[in-house]
Design an enzyme around this catalytic site. Structure first.
Site, short mmCIF file in Angstrom:
data_model
loop_
_atom_site.label_atom_id
_atom_site.label_comp_id
_atom_site.label_asym_id
_atom_site.label_seq_id
_atom_site.Cartn_x
_atom_site.Cartn_y
_atom_site.Cartn_z
N SER A 77 0.76 -1.05 -0.09
CA SER A 77 0.04 -0.06 0.03
C SER A 77 0.81 1.24 -0.02
CB SER A 77 -1.01 -0.22 1.22
OG SER A 77 -1.91 0.78 1.22
N HIS A 98 -8.33 1.62 -0.57
CA HIS A 98 -8.38 0.56 -1.54
C HIS A 98 -9.89 -0.14 -1.60
CE1 HIS A 98 -4.14 0.59 -1.43
NE2 HIS A 98 -4.05 0.21 0.11
#
Length: 310
Positions: free
Chosen positions: A91, A200
């Site tokens: 991430s 996300h």
């Protein structure tokens, strides 16, 4: 020995992180001083002294973790650690990987992730979104649970971290409903995480659009080291493709276990995690029990990792 270096993202931060490493290696403070100059506040003081509630604010966590990962990379290099064949980050950690691969200047990346954190928080008012960890169900079952739960409310898989370990993200009420459904479906554990930003998932599209505007203004160079990106696990070097994938990453799932599998397929035999904590080291071992994975975050762990490579 062929190595990869990976960088952690949000969730691995803690007050006092890298304090021991900074007492031996001046690179740590140098990196944080550069970040502080760009941000306009003392990031190293915040990391050392907290409070944790302030460090855990997304807008602060993102530059703090970027700097921490980059500082560990700088220390690894100064201590004689070998260059990796390939890099990746989880991430937010993907930005650290891109800095270390020469795609982004560190100071530019600090500003970028600070704004990224602000865009994410502004995209979804606090309390509206949520994330939850689901343990003990396979990926397909979790996709099915989210599909049956979501309607006009969003909930979807956000992080495919390891077999049997997936994080979901979306509207808080839809996430809570999916947690309940996952437990009924046999999940060993399903718990809402203490975060305020549902990363996300489709709720991050407005943030991704704003991020894209910033990315278009930045100079991105072709990578000197291949980077496996989160959104599709493809190793890349070309700046244009990296830029597109980086924007998409914000609203698409992180396919971490697929990325680690890709590393192994390319011939990687050892993975070094540069950054505070051991989260990715643990995930790597779960994904590939035979892979050698080590975390580097203090003088002892650095010495151990270098010792095994000599």
């Amino acid at each position: 020995m062929t190595i990869a270096i990976v960088f952690p993202g949000q969730g691995s931060q803690s007050v006092g992180m890298l304090a021991d490493l900074s007492s031996t290696y001046p690179e740590v403070k140098e990196v944080f001083e550069e970040a502080s100059t760009r941000l306009g506040y003392n990031l190293w003081k915040l990391v050392l002294e907290g409070p944790a509630t302030e460090l855990d604010r997304t807008v602060n966590t993102q530059p703090a973790m970027l700097a921490a990962g980059y500082a560990c990379w700088r220390v690894w290099q100064s201590a004689g650690g070998p260059n990796p064949e390939i890099v990746a980050g989880h991430s937010l950690g993907e930005y650290t990987a891109l800095v270390c691969a020469g795609v982004l200047e560190f100071a530019d990346a600090v500003s970028l992730v600070s704004e990224r954190g602000r865009y994410m928080q502004e995209a979804v008012p606090e309390g509206t979104g949520a994330m939850a960890a689901i343990l003990g169900l396979d990926d397909e079952k979790i996709i099915e649970v989210c599909g049956k739960t979501s309607g006009d409310r969003i909930v979807s898989p956000a992080n495919f971290n390891a077999p049997g370990q997936v994080v979901i993200s979306g509207h808080a009420d839809a996430v809570a409903a999916a947690v309940h459904a996952a437990k009924l479906a046999g999940a060993r554990r399903a718990v809402v995480l203490p975060v305020s930003v549902p990363s996300h998932c489709a709720l991050m599209r407005p943030a991704a659009e704003r991020l894209g505007v910033l990315l278009d203004k930045l100079e991105l160079r072709d990578a000197a080291i291949r980077v496996v990106q989160n959104s599709d696990s493809v190793p890349r070097t070309k700046a244009g493709a990296i830029r597109t994938s980086l924007q998409e990453q914000l609203h698409q799932p992180v396919y971490w276990h697929r990325g680690i599998n890709r590393l192994v397929e390319t011939g990687i035999s050892r993975i070094i995690e540069c950054g505070p904590g051991k989260v990715l080291t643990g995930l790597c071992k779960r994904i590939h029990p035979d892979i050698v994975a080590q975390a580097v975050y203090d003088p002892l762990s650095l010495k151990a990792a270098l010792g095994e490579l000599s």
